[in-house]
Scaffold this motif. Structure first.
Motif, PDB file in Angstrom:
ATOM      1  N   CYS A   1     105.706   8.075 -47.076  1.00  0.00           N
ATOM      2  CA  CYS A   1     105.068   7.552 -46.468  1.00  0.00           C
ATOM      3  C   CYS A   1     103.818   6.783 -47.475  1.00  0.00           C
ATOM      4  O   CYS A   1     103.005   6.989 -47.168  1.00  0.00           O
ATOM      5  CB  CYS A   1     104.053   9.287 -46.144  1.00  0.00           C
ATOM      6  N   GLY A   2     103.922   7.118 -49.006  1.00  0.00           N
ATOM      7  CA  GLY A   2     103.290   6.257 -49.468  1.00  0.00           C
ATOM      8  C   GLY A   2     103.068   7.525 -50.589  1.00  0.00           C
ATOM      9  O   GLY A   2     102.056   7.705 -52.673  1.00  0.00           O
ATOM     10  N   GLY A   3     103.416   8.160 -50.186  1.00  0.00           N
ATOM     11  CA  GLY A   3     102.110   9.555 -51.036  1.00  0.00           C
ATOM     12  C   GLY A   3     101.387   9.626 -52.008  1.00  0.00           C
ATOM     13  O   GLY A   3     100.884   9.668 -51.112  1.00  0.00           O
ATOM     14  N   SER A   4     101.277   9.990 -53.362  1.00  0.00           N
ATOM     15  CA  SER A   4      99.554   9.690 -53.918  1.00  0.00           C
ATOM     16  C   SER A   4      98.929   8.075 -54.110  1.00  0.00           C
ATOM     17  O   SER A   4      98.657   8.001 -54.654  1.00  0.00           O
ATOM     18  CB  SER A   4      99.818  10.705 -55.357  1.00  0.00           C
ATOM     19  N   LEU A   5     100.364   6.982 -53.860  1.00  0.00           N
ATOM     20  CA  LEU A   5      99.804   6.165 -53.338  1.00  0.00           C
ATOM     21  C   LEU A   5      98.428   5.533 -53.187  1.00  0.00           C
ATOM     22  O   LEU A   5      97.168   5.247 -53.017  1.00  0.00           O
ATOM     23  CB  LEU A   5     100.771   5.146 -52.931  1.00  0.00           C
ATOM     24  N   THR A   6      98.522   6.587 -51.778  1.00  0.00           N
ATOM     25  CA  THR A   6      96.973   6.154 -51.125  1.00  0.00           C
ATOM     26  C   THR A   6      95.826   6.576 -51.775  1.00  0.00           C
ATOM     27  O   THR A   6      94.771   5.929 -51.585  1.00  0.00           O
ATOM     28  CB  THR A   6      96.958   7.335 -49.103  1.00  0.00           C
ATOM     29  N   GLY A   7      96.080   6.963 -52.752  1.00  0.00           N
ATOM     30  CA  GLY A   7      94.583   7.797 -53.593  1.00  0.00           C
ATOM     31  C   GLY A   7      94.625   6.972 -54.696  1.00  0.00           C
ATOM     32  O   GLY A   7      93.900   6.287 -55.484  1.00  0.00           O
ATOM     33  N   THR A   8      96.004   5.923 -54.971  1.00  0.00           N
ATOM     34  CA  THR A   8      95.663   5.258 -56.073  1.00  0.00           C
ATOM     35  C   THR A   8      95.966   3.576 -56.195  1.00  0.00           C
ATOM     36  O   THR A   8      94.947   3.013 -56.784  1.00  0.00           O
ATOM     37  CB  THR A   8      97.078   5.565 -56.881  1.00  0.00           C
TER      38      THR A   8
ATOM     39  N   GLY B   1      90.556  18.429 -56.186  1.00  0.00           N
ATOM     40  CA  GLY B   1      89.237  17.449 -55.911  1.00  0.00           C
ATOM     41  C   GLY B   1      88.161  16.961 -57.250  1.00  0.00           C
ATOM     42  O   GLY B   1      88.311  15.465 -57.330  1.00  0.00           O
ATOM     43  N   ARG B   2      89.065  17.664 -58.216  1.00  0.00           N
ATOM     44  CA  ARG B   2      88.028  17.225 -59.401  1.00  0.00           C
ATOM     45  C   ARG B   2      89.557  16.011 -59.960  1.00  0.00           C
ATOM     46  O   ARG B   2      88.838  15.498 -60.328  1.00  0.00           O
ATOM     47  CB  ARG B   2      87.951  18.198 -60.631  1.00  0.00           C
ATOM     48  N   LEU B   3      90.445  15.934 -59.672  1.00  0.00           N
ATOM     49  CA  LEU B   3      91.290  14.783 -60.258  1.00  0.00           C
ATOM     50  C   LEU B   3      90.752  13.693 -60.064  1.00  0.00           C
ATOM     51  O   LEU B   3      90.553  12.823 -60.052  1.00  0.00           O
ATOM     52  CB  LEU B   3      93.011  15.155 -59.615  1.00  0.00           C
TER      53      LEU B   3
ATOM     54  N   ALA C   1      98.194  10.136 -63.516  1.00  0.00           N
ATOM     55  CA  ALA C   1      99.507  11.225 -63.908  1.00  0.00           C
ATOM     56  C   ALA C   1      98.659  11.416 -65.330  1.00  0.00           C
ATOM     57  O   ALA C   1      98.945  13.207 -65.328  1.00  0.00           O
ATOM     58  CB  ALA C   1     100.598   9.942 -64.634  1.00  0.00           C
ATOM     59  N   HIS C   2      97.789  10.869 -65.872  1.00  0.00           N
ATOM     60  CA  HIS C   2      97.775  11.394 -67.779  1.00  0.00           C
ATOM     61  C   HIS C   2      96.894  12.309 -66.714  1.00  0.00           C
ATOM     62  O   HIS C   2      95.901  13.785 -67.483  1.00  0.00           O
ATOM     63  CB  HIS C   2      96.126  10.066 -68.251  1.00  0.00           C
ATOM     64  N   GLU C   3      95.716  11.995 -65.761  1.00  0.00           N
ATOM     65  CA  GLU C   3      94.303  12.945 -65.809  1.00  0.00           C
ATOM     66  C   GLU C   3      95.177  14.409 -65.020  1.00  0.00           C
ATOM     67  O   GLU C   3      94.854  15.601 -65.271  1.00  0.00           O
ATOM     68  CB  GLU C   3      93.581  12.783 -64.610  1.00  0.00           C
TER      69      GLU C   3
ATOM     70  N   LEU D   1      89.837  10.168 -61.413  1.00  0.00           N
ATOM     71  CA  LEU D   1      90.146   9.335 -61.057  1.00  0.00           C
ATOM     72  C   LEU D   1      89.588   7.938 -59.966  1.00  0.00           C
ATOM     73  O   LEU D   1      89.873   6.878 -60.944  1.00  0.00           O
ATOM     74  CB  LEU D   1      91.403   9.249 -59.634  1.00  0.00           C
ATOM     75  N   LEU D   2      88.772   8.505 -59.711  1.00  0.00           N
ATOM     76  CA  LEU D   2      88.324   6.994 -59.428  1.00  0.00           C
ATOM     77  C   LEU D   2      86.976   7.222 -60.855  1.00  0.00           C
ATOM     78  O   LEU D   2      87.141   5.411 -60.524  1.00  0.00           O
ATOM     79  CB  LEU D   2      86.835   7.259 -58.598  1.00  0.00           C
ATOM     80  N   LEU D   3      86.392   7.566 -61.243  1.00  0.00           N
ATOM     81  CA  LEU D   3      85.710   7.549 -62.150  1.00  0.00           C
ATOM     82  C   LEU D   3      86.320   7.064 -63.556  1.00  0.00           C
ATOM     83  O   LEU D   3      85.781   5.039 -63.863  1.00  0.00           O
ATOM     84  CB  LEU D   3      84.822   8.476 -62.749  1.00  0.00           C
ATOM     85  N   ARG D   4      87.904   6.596 -63.725  1.00  0.00           N
ATOM     86  CA  ARG D   4      87.967   6.236 -64.536  1.00  0.00           C
ATOM     87  C   ARG D   4      88.641   4.675 -63.819  1.00  0.00           C
ATOM     88  O   ARG D   4      88.892   3.381 -65.038  1.00  0.00           O
ATOM     89  CB  ARG D   4      89.294   6.999 -65.254  1.00  0.00           C
TER      90      ARG D   4
END
Lengths: 210, 667, 294
Positions: C197-204, A139-141, A123-125, A145-148
């Motif tokens: 579908c879970g939305g952005s949870l797949t990424g988080t 892409g950048r987001l 959410a912050h990013e 996120l992964l880096l943080r």
């Protein structure tokens, strides 16, 4: 599932903040939360309640009861994917999704959201991304996120990234609107009103329950 | 024209009495200030306050002032005249004053209860008092009208409430007309198998009363009939009843079923209403074996003989008593009655409106009323609880609050569902041995023996899950859910979401007003609540009366009720009707119209407009003439009179204009 | 008929095929569509978690730009294909209409950029436009390549329907079903068509996100579907791009193509794969029975 935490099963009145419910219910139509009859339709509809430390129904009861710290540091509000199942089925028409948002914003302002939990970080990013350039650069987001959160997952995601790149669905280009100044002017007017004064003031998270 | 103190020999002396109503008024209105204000108004000789004007000491204040000659007119500033106008008029009369030299200012409902602003409340109270004082100056001494009461009573609706009311009245010696829309009386109760909490057989306790109705010499039973017109007023109603053609001559039919057997349809053709559509019936049918009257009926919509004329009409040949008449037409009966009891009942919630519960989409999902038929020994399955595939269910879910306590359907609690769900849970458990799961929001069992019944169910190992069901689907997540209906709900006492696979679901549908309740209300000139229930005169103190005198309510048409409550209210309604008849007369407001001969131009406009035929033309005087006994005080003629000759007692121009003046002068 | 178009961020990157196929289908149907100039992010979900007020301002700027772009006399609805944007813009419209205090704040903010919002623009999803403005009759008249024998599970997801959709039933949506049925497809009835579908949870929180998407895929496959039709870029991404990972995670072998409903419509209209962005799909479009007309 793994996100439940152990907490004492007693709360003294001194642990509670009676004004918490007023704070949350100050959002448009938020006062509706006081009509909750604890029927659990929200939890039953919610596709995520099984992963939450408190069910959505419990969150309402806790808001009413003034369990501020428990609510703000819970995973529940962050796991809410805003699918609005609860809100449209609530027999008392409580806009629970909006209440979850209000709790998230309060948690950010007070810095009590679960630390290192990727959702508030995303959410912050996202917020910074959009405030800076007016658009989200997907892409950048994801990369940030992964880096943080968990840089190791970069390897895990490499294959997916490659396929997206190949199909033209991924780039690290920074997306931006043309009239960034115009947008900044708009948002500046709201800085004072908005819960977090500026993105630099976003409070760092602290370990939930600590 | 009227002058101050018309009809009274004395000079106009007004007493003003301001009521605190405990703190209902005084917490918002500065009562002392209004009293000081009133004392200075013209003609006011006495101005007092008291905590409760309606209490005896309050009334005594007025009476003493009258007896001592201090006042001859009174203004009481208190609550709505609906509450206490009759009280204070009596107060006046008992002390030798005229009850109509009185006016009320409503400073509770119109002032203190509807504001938080004390200053504004006091201001408004004073302006209303000023208006009442100005008005009462022009009041005339009047005598109330007395008219006799017709001793017969009409009961509309033949469910348990209507049946009980009719029998009570008939046993007391009154002649009763019982009008029922369906082919048989019995209502919902006739469909039930058992009644809670005693589990006695519904038919066993109901059918004797149904037979008694049929046999009672004081009761005229018109089934398959509807009220289509109501005129008149308390004590003297004129009612028109349409008797729909049943294509069977009622006096000849003995209910032998020969016609039904002979029908060219060898099996059922249309959904059987009495069995909630679980089976089909023929176009000619008798709803159920104990139907009262036990007379067949032919459904014109589906009978080929009536629709096309091209039918062998085997039914006619089969009837040995020549009771079938396919050319029968409707009949309109006109009756006169003194009182009317409405007992039109309820309908159940349409479960299809809550899509998430899959009613009508998945099989083996039933409404509670459908299940009532299924568990009934006289029902379509002979009392067997079976699935569509003929097997007995191993697990059954009962979903409470379907169409109740929900802003999107009905906000109110339907009151009876918890108890009937417990009853059905017991019967299902008893008949099938299945695991039974009750999903409830709150278990509501106030009533004699009700909580004990809940205790019994708890001991019978019925499952209780406190949570409103979110959804019912055939979406399977685990092997044991395969082929089942899955109920998803939060077990709120544990705080986890549960998926419970069951074979059968019972939706405990709530109670709703009849779909035509608004129309029926209009027909009888009574109001409905926002939900559509008939509105009682007072929720606590006049629960069976309506705002139309002589019309009473019984049973669930007034709000959700179980059988004991319906019967109790039916008895109360019958008693109210009897009290009216027994007195023999009613006192009517003397608010009739009158002609001021010197102003009447003889245009006759009013004569055609009068809905009661109360105005005639006096050829000698060349003026209109009002028959006070027929006039209902509707005011139509007054408003339409081009010369202003027509006036109405209690609403003369002087009275109304001076009342307005009172408000304006104050401001 | 002409419309303004708000693509949102996803339709320019991971959801490009949605944009390509929608624009192709719209032009085949003779619908004029103009992208809102210099549009910004709508302020949806993640942004709203930080600042609701600013999120409303972001959406309000989009409306204001759209109003500036169109003459006041023109009837111009904004077509919004992304479900999250559809919700975000609709939410802003509703809240600004219903809450005067909020409206005043947003007006003041827009004023700082000489922008004005009157609320005259409606937010429309392509499903709404196709069903209600164009109509099934017109659409089926353009059918050249029937989707015969293809079992399609229509997946509507959440934010497209809830809480603001007025063009379809929130509990039992059917607009996509009707469109694709008119083009010859067989529609699979399934109970999860509007489950999240879970939305952005797949990424988080990946284990949670994947599980939510997996539940949908598993059920759709069980009901015999050849292809899942979606109307949201995030739904499509989750169900398609993570499918191989779900198979690894849950030891399954699901291989169900997930296409935008506009791609399937384009196929039925006989448009070329390039026009529809078919080459961007991870899982090739082909049904168990043979192929989806490709």
């Amino acid at each position: 599932m793994g996100y439940a935490k152990h907490r004492g099963k007693i709360r003294f009145e001194s642990d509670l903040e009676p004004d918490f419910s007023k704070e949350i219910s100050s959002i448009p139509e938020g006062e509706q939360l006081f009509s909750c009859i604890q029927c659990g339709t929200c939890s039953g509809m919610c596709p995520l309640s099984q992963y939450m430390d408190y069910t959505p129904r419990q969150i309402i009861a806790m808001i009413r009861g003034g369990f501020k710290n428990d609510v703000l540091s819970s995973y529940t509000t962050w796991l809410c994917a805003s699918c609005y199942s609860c809100a449209v089925e609530c027999p008392k028409e409580i806009k629970l999704t909006d209440i979850m948002y209000a709790a998230k914003r309060l948690a950010i302002r007070e810095g009590v959201y679960p630390k290192r939990f990727p959702i508030p970080i995303l959410a912050h990013e996202f917020f910074k991304n959009v405030d800076d350039s007016g658009r989200n650069s997907e892409g950048r987001l994801i990369l940030r996120l992964l880096l943080r959160t968990n840089p190791l997952r970069l390897f895990n995601q490499a294959g997916l990234g490659w396929r997206l790149l190949k199909t033209g669905r991924f780039s690290l280009k920074k997306e931006s609107i043309v009239h960034k100044g115009e947008l900044k002017n708009i948002l500046k007017v709201l800085e004072k009103e908005h819960m977090v004064k500026s993105k630099e003031e976003l409070a760092p998270g602290r370990e939930a329950g600590s | 024209m009227s002058t101050v103190g018309t009809g009274s020999n004395d000079k106009c002396k007004i007493g003003v009495y301001v009521c605190h109503c405990g703190i209902n008024i005084s917490s918002k209105v500065d009562v002392s200030k209004t009293v000081r204000f009133a004392a200075k108004l013209p003609h006011v000789t006495v101005s007092r306050e008291y905590k409760f004007m309606c209490a005896d000491p309050g009334q005594d204040l007025i009476q003493q002032d009258i007896r001592d000659g201090r006042i001859n007119r009174a203004v009481v500033a208190s609550c709505s005249p609906l509450m206490h106008e009759p009280t204070f008029r009596n107060t006046m009369a008992e002390a030798g004053g005229n009850p109509f030299l009185f006016q009320m200012a409503n400073i509770r409902e119109h002032v203190s209860w509807v504001t938080l602003d004390n200053t504004a409340a006091t201001e408004k109270a004073m302006s209303l008092i000023s208006a009442a004082v100005e008005r009462v100056v022009f009041h005339q001494p009047l005598m109330p009208n007395r008219v006799p009461v017709h001793p017969d009573v009409l009961v509309v609706g033949g469910g348990i409430a209507g049946i009980h009311a009719a029998l009570t009245l008939a046993d007391a010696g009154q002649k009763v007309y019982l009008v029922e829309r369906e082919p048989s009386i019995g209502g919902h109760m006739a469909k039930f198998d058992k009644t809670f909490p005693t589990l006695d057989c519904s038919a066993c306790i109901l059918t004797p009363k149904m037979s008694a109705v049929r046999a009672h010499s004081n009761i005229t039973l018109w089934s398959y009939s509807e009220v289509i017109g109501v005129d008149g007023f308390v004590g003297n109603f004129k009612v028109r009843v349409r008797r729909k053609p049943r294509y069977i001559i009622e006096e000849r039919c003995v209910g032998c079923l020969d016609c039904i057997e002979a029908c060219i349809y060898k099996s059922g053709k249309v959904p059987d209403e009495f069995n909630e559509g679980l089976v089909k019936r023929k176009p000619v049918y008798i709803p159920f074996p104990q139907a009262t009257p036990l007379v067949a009926v032919i459904d014109a919509k589906t009978c080929i003989g009536i629709r096309t004329g091209k039918c062998k009409m085997t039914c006619i040949d089969a009837c040995e008593r020549d009771a079938i008449d396919l050319n029968q037409s409707e009949e309109i009966n006109e009756i006169e009655v003194g009182a009317i009891i409405l007992a039109t009942g309820f309908k159940t919630f349409n479960a299809k409106r809550i899509y998430r519960y899959g009613y009508g989409k998945y099989s083996n999902i039933y409404t509670s009323l459908e299940l009532e038929r299924m568990v009934n020994a006289a029902g379509p399955t002979g009392g067997e609880i079976t699935l569509k595939n003929g097997q007995k269910p191993k697990a059954v879910g009962i979903v409470h609050c379907v169409g109740s306590r929900d802003n999107k359907t009905n906000k109110y609690c339907s009151k009876v569902c918890c108890m009937y769900s417990l009853k059905l849970a017991h019967l299902i458990k008893e008949r099938t041995g299945a695991e039974v799961y009750n999903f409830y929001i709150d278990m509501r069992t106030p009533g004699k023996g009700y909580e004990e019944f809940y205790d019994r169910l708890l001991e019978e190992n019925v499952h209780f899950i406190r949570g409103r069901v979110a959804e019912i689907t055939d979406w399977v997540m685990t092997p044991e859910e395969e082929g089942k209906l899955v109920i998803r709900a939060e077990d709120t006492l544990v705080g986890v979401v549960r998926r419970v696979p069951v074979d059968m679901v019972v939706l405990s549908v709530g109670l709703e007003p009849q779909p035509d309740a608004e129309d029926v209300g209009r027909l009888f000139n009574i109001s409905c609540t926002r939900e559509g229930w008939f509105l009682e005169r007072h929720p606590k103190l006049a629960p069976v009366s309506t705002f139309t005198d002589g019309i009473f309510l019984a049973g669930a048409c007034q709000g959700p009720k179980d059988i004991p409550d319906s019967v109790a209210q039916a008895g109360a309604a019958a008693a109210e009707a009897l009290a009216l008849i027994d007195r023999g007369y009613v006192v009517l407001e003397p608010n009739t119209a009158y002609v001021q001969d010197e102003l009447c131009s003889g245009c006759k406009t009013c004569i055609d407009l009068c809905p009661y035929g109360a105005i005639s033309f006096d050829d000698e005087k060349d003026t209109a003439k009002v028959n006070g006994a027929l006039c209902k005080g509707c005011g139509t003629c007054v408003a339409s009179c081009p010369s202003g000759s027509l006036q109405q007692y209690l609403f003369t121009d002087d009275q109304i204009f001076s009342e307005i003046k009172g408000v304006i002068l104050y401001a | 008929m002409s419309y303004l178009y708000f693509p949102g961020c996803s339709l320019k990157s991971s959801g490009r095929a949605y944009e390509e196929s929608m624009l192709s289908v719209f032009s085949t149907l003779g619908l004029k569509i103009n992208e809102i100039e210099d549009w910004n992010c709508c302020g949806a979900t993640a942004y709203m978690s930080i600042s609701e007020l600013k999120a409303f301002a972001l959406s309000a700027r989009i409306f204001a730009l759209a109003e500036r772009q169109m003459q006041a006399s023109d009837r111009a609805d904004i077509v919004v294909p992304c479900a999250a944007c559809y919700l975000g813009l609709n939410k802003t419209r509703h809240y600004l209409a219903e809450h005067p205090k909020l409206r005043r704040k947003i007006y003041k903010a827009l004023n700082a950029a000489n922008l004005k919002y009157t609320g005259r623009m409606q937010v429309r999803h392509p499903l709404d436009v196709l069903n209600n403005d164009v109509g099934i009759e017109k659409i089926s008249s353009l059918l050249v390549n029937p989707l015969e024998g293809v079992q399609i599970a229509c997946y509507y997801g959440c934010q497209l329907l809830r809480p603001y959709s007025d063009f379809d039933d929130q509990h039992e949506p059917s607009t996509m079903d009707r469109l694709l049925k008119a083009l010859g497809a067989e529609i699979v009835d399934w109970p999860l068509k509007s489950r999240c579908c879970g939305g952005s949870l797949t990424g988080t929180v990946q284990d949670v996100g994947l599980r939510l998407s997996y539940i949908l895929l598993k059920e759709a496959k069980k009901r015999g579907c050849d292809v899942i039709a979606t109307a949201c870029p995030l739904c499509q991404f989750n169900l398609e791009c993570y499918q191989s990972r779900m198979n690894r995670y849950y030891k399954d072998k699901i291989n169900v193509p997930v296409a935008y409903f506009t791609q399937l419509m384009g196929i039925a209209f006989g448009l070329s794969p390039q026009q529809l962005g078919i080459q961007r799909l991870f899982i090739p479009l082909k049904s168990g029975a043979g192929h989806v007309c490709l």
